[in-house]
Design an enzyme around this catalytic site. Structure first.
Site, PDB file in Angstrom:
ATOM      1  N   ALA A   1       0.857  -1.185   0.000  1.00 42.30           N
ATOM      2  CA  ALA A   1       0.000   0.000   0.000  1.00 42.30           C
ATOM      3  C   ALA A   1       0.887   1.227   0.000  1.00 42.30           C
ATOM      4  O   ALA A   1       1.876   1.273   0.750  1.00 42.30           O
ATOM      5  CB  ALA A   1      -0.885   0.000   1.240  1.00 42.30           C
ATOM      6  N   TRP A   2       0.545   2.222  -0.856  1.00 43.84           N
ATOM      7  CA  TRP A   2       1.261   3.501  -0.840  1.00 43.84           C
ATOM      8  C   TRP A   2       0.463   4.558  -1.559  1.00 43.84           C
ATOM      9  O   TRP A   2      -0.358   4.254  -2.415  1.00 43.84           O
ATOM     10  CB  TRP A   2       2.709   3.384  -1.317  1.00 43.84           C
ATOM     11  CG  TRP A   2       2.974   2.746  -2.662  1.00 43.84           C
ATOM     12  CD1 TRP A   2       2.083   2.101  -3.471  1.00 43.84           C
ATOM     13  CD2 TRP A   2       4.248   2.687  -3.325  1.00 43.84           C
ATOM     14  NE1 TRP A   2       2.718   1.649  -4.590  1.00 43.84           N
ATOM     15  CE2 TRP A   2       4.039   1.987  -4.543  1.00 43.84           C
ATOM     16  CE3 TRP A   2       5.512   3.143  -3.032  1.00 43.84           C
ATOM     17  CZ2 TRP A   2       5.080   1.745  -5.447  1.00 43.84           C
ATOM     18  CZ3 TRP A   2       6.533   2.898  -3.944  1.00 43.84           C
ATOM     19  CH2 TRP A   2       6.318   2.217  -5.128  1.00 43.84           C
TER      20      TRP A   2
ATOM     21  N   ASP B   1       8.809  27.118   9.943  1.00 43.25           N
ATOM     22  CA  ASP B   1       9.025  28.239   9.025  1.00 43.25           C
ATOM     23  C   ASP B   1      10.530  28.483   8.944  1.00 43.25           C
ATOM     24  O   ASP B   1      11.178  28.765   9.961  1.00 43.25           O
ATOM     25  CB  ASP B   1       8.393  29.534   9.562  1.00 43.25           C
ATOM     26  CG  ASP B   1       6.880  29.582   9.482  1.00 43.25           C
ATOM     27  OD1 ASP B   1       6.261  28.681   8.906  1.00 43.25           O
ATOM     28  OD2 ASP B   1       6.309  30.560  10.020  1.00 43.25           O
TER      29      ASP B   1
ATOM     30  N   HIS C   1       4.379  22.644  11.578  1.00 42.40           N
ATOM     31  CA  HIS C   1       5.421  22.856  10.567  1.00 42.40           C
ATOM     32  C   HIS C   1       6.439  23.882  11.011  1.00 42.40           C
ATOM     33  O   HIS C   1       6.191  24.689  11.908  1.00 42.40           O
ATOM     34  CB  HIS C   1       4.818  23.243   9.220  1.00 42.40           C
ATOM     35  CG  HIS C   1       4.248  24.632   9.150  1.00 42.40           C
ATOM     36  ND1 HIS C   1       2.947  24.923   9.474  1.00 42.40           N
ATOM     37  CD2 HIS C   1       4.804  25.815   8.781  1.00 42.40           C
ATOM     38  CE1 HIS C   1       2.719  26.211   9.308  1.00 42.40           C
ATOM     39  NE2 HIS C   1       3.834  26.796   8.890  1.00 42.40           N
TER      40      HIS C   1
ATOM     41  N   HIS D   1      11.195  31.991   4.248  1.00 40.42           N
ATOM     42  CA  HIS D   1       9.742  32.129   4.096  1.00 40.42           C
ATOM     43  C   HIS D   1       9.348  33.605   4.036  1.00 40.42           C
ATOM     44  O   HIS D   1       8.352  33.947   3.406  1.00 40.42           O
ATOM     45  CB  HIS D   1       9.045  31.439   5.263  1.00 40.42           C
ATOM     46  CG  HIS D   1       7.557  31.611   5.314  1.00 40.42           C
ATOM     47  ND1 HIS D   1       6.747  31.440   4.217  1.00 40.42           N
ATOM     48  CD2 HIS D   1       6.725  31.937   6.341  1.00 40.42           C
ATOM     49  CE1 HIS D   1       5.485  31.638   4.569  1.00 40.42           C
ATOM     50  NE2 HIS D   1       5.445  31.956   5.838  1.00 40.42           N
TER      51      HIS D   1
ATOM     52  N   HIS E   1       6.985  36.884  11.992  1.00 42.16           N
ATOM     53  CA  HIS E   1       7.628  36.513  10.721  1.00 42.16           C
ATOM     54  C   HIS E   1       8.707  37.552  10.375  1.00 42.16           C
ATOM     55  O   HIS E   1       9.835  37.196  10.012  1.00 42.16           O
ATOM     56  CB  HIS E   1       6.596  36.464   9.591  1.00 42.16           C
ATOM     57  CG  HIS E   1       5.667  35.271   9.636  1.00 42.16           C
ATOM     58  ND1 HIS E   1       4.546  35.223  10.438  1.00 42.16           N
ATOM     59  CD2 HIS E   1       5.691  34.092   8.972  1.00 42.16           C
ATOM     60  CE1 HIS E   1       3.932  34.059  10.245  1.00 42.16           C
ATOM     61  NE2 HIS E   1       4.607  33.359   9.363  1.00 42.16           N
TER      62      HIS E   1
HETATM   63  C1  23J Z   1       2.063  33.567   4.807  1.00 44.65           C
HETATM   64  C2  23J Z   1       1.546  34.794   5.179  1.00 44.65           C
HETATM   65  C3  23J Z   1       1.108  35.014   6.453  1.00 44.65           C
HETATM   66  C4  23J Z   1       1.200  33.986   7.386  1.00 44.65           C
HETATM   67  C5  23J Z   1       1.732  32.738   7.044  1.00 44.65           C
HETATM   68  C6  23J Z   1       2.141  32.544   5.751  1.00 44.65           C
HETATM   69  C7  23J Z   1       1.836  31.635   8.043  1.00 44.65           C
HETATM   70  O1  23J Z   1       1.178  31.611   9.027  1.00 44.65           O
HETATM   71  C8  23J Z   1       2.838  30.571   7.882  1.00 44.65           C
HETATM   72  O2  23J Z   1       2.502  29.382   7.943  1.00 44.65           O
HETATM   73  O3  23J Z   1       4.000  30.889   7.751  1.00 44.65           O
HETATM   74  S1  23J Z   1       0.613  34.262   9.013  1.00 44.65           S
HETATM   75 MN    MN Z   2       4.522  28.739   8.142  1.00 46.09          MN
END
Ligand code: 23J
Ligand code: MN
Length: 262
Positions: free
Chosen positions: A65-66, A80, A78, A84, A212
């Site tokens: 299975a895959w 960042d 996840h 990003h 960010h």
């Molecule tokens: C792109 C723009 C705004 C945000 C995000 C991505 C994320 O939350 C992310 O997963 O890096 S707030």
């Molecule tokens: Mn992110």
């Protein structure tokens, strides 16, 4: 190969075997129903997870299975990577994050009571300094994990994203706290239980999305959609962050584990 007297690993392995050290999974389950970020128009949004079957012990593969996955880099629990964000564009992709940065001490700043009373609660420099007054200065190389209690909403997309008439209402750092974490402390990264490392309202801050902006701009990392932070002590846990080593990747779904005493 025999252990030298100064080799600490046998003690660690013994502690794991005896249960004196426990492994806590800080990862949310990843499925087609994992909630994903919803940005407002005109921005493009990420898809979540979809799977296409290759075989299931059938004619296409009688003994195996895959599946094939389609998934955004920024889905579920996840990491960042610095690239990003535009402020980190000259920094590391996810494949270039040094492995030593992915294993280290975690500190947990718990504002779950405040977030229960106010789902748009903003973490302040005062909160961080109050935490340091109780627990000591945030160590260099630490992952700072913000406990908001939001992981309890992870199975309910509407409650998790918490969209209001003026946009999402979810907790996160204010501008000054984001700048402080990135510039005044030697942290490796900042982790949250919510869908993004910034507060729901942070698109309207100056600068927009300050965590960010500052944290990824300083070459540090983000971690989202964490689970089970309530099982971690304020200091003393060790985290292991395991994103895909995706060449050129701006982020990656990750398995995140913590080692805790007891
Ligand atoms: C792109 C723009 C705004 C945000 C995000 C991505 C994320 O939350 C992310 O997963 O890096 S707030
Ligand atoms: Mn992110």
């Amino acid at each position: 190969m025999s252990a030298t007297p100064s080799d600490p690993l046998p003690a660690v392995l013994q502690a794991l075997a005896s249960g004196a050290v426990r492994v806590v999974d800080l990862t949310q389950p990843l499925s087609e129903s994992t909630p994903v970020l919803r940005l407002p128009e005109p921005f493009v949004n990420t898809p979540g997870l979809t799977r296409r079957r290759l075989s299931r012990y059938d004619d296409a593969g009688p003994a195996w299975a895959w599946d094939v996955l389609e998934i955004g880099e920024h889905v579920g629990t996840h990491l960042d990577a610095p690239i990003h964000w535009i402020t980190g564009r000259d920094g590391a992709d996810v494949a270039s994050v040094p492995p030593g940065r992915l294993v280290g001490p975690a500190v947990v700043i718990d504002r779950s009571a405040e977030c229960a009373a106010d789902p748009g609660y903003l973490l302040t420099v005062g909160d961080i300094e109050a935490w340091e007054a109780d627990h000591g200065r945030i160590p260099d190389g630490a992952w700072v994990l913000f406990r908001s209690g939001w992981d309890a909403r992870a199975d309910d997309e509407e409650a998790f994203l918490n969209a209001g008439p003026d946009g999402p209402v979810t907790p996160g750092p204010d501008v000054e706290a984001a700048r402080f974490l990135a510039s005044e402390r030697g942290i490796v990264g900042f982790g949250v239980e919510t869908v993004g490392i910034d507060a729901g309202a942070a698109g309207g801050f100056d600068p927009g999305f300050p965590v960010h902006h500052y944290v990824l701009g300083a070459g540090r990392y983000g971690l989202t959609q964490l689970a089970n932070l309530a099982e971690l002590p304020p200091t003393g846990a060790l985290v292991v962050v395991a994103p895909l080593r995706l060449v050129g990747g701006t982020g990656s779904p990750a398995r995140v584990l913590a080692l805790v005493a007891g």
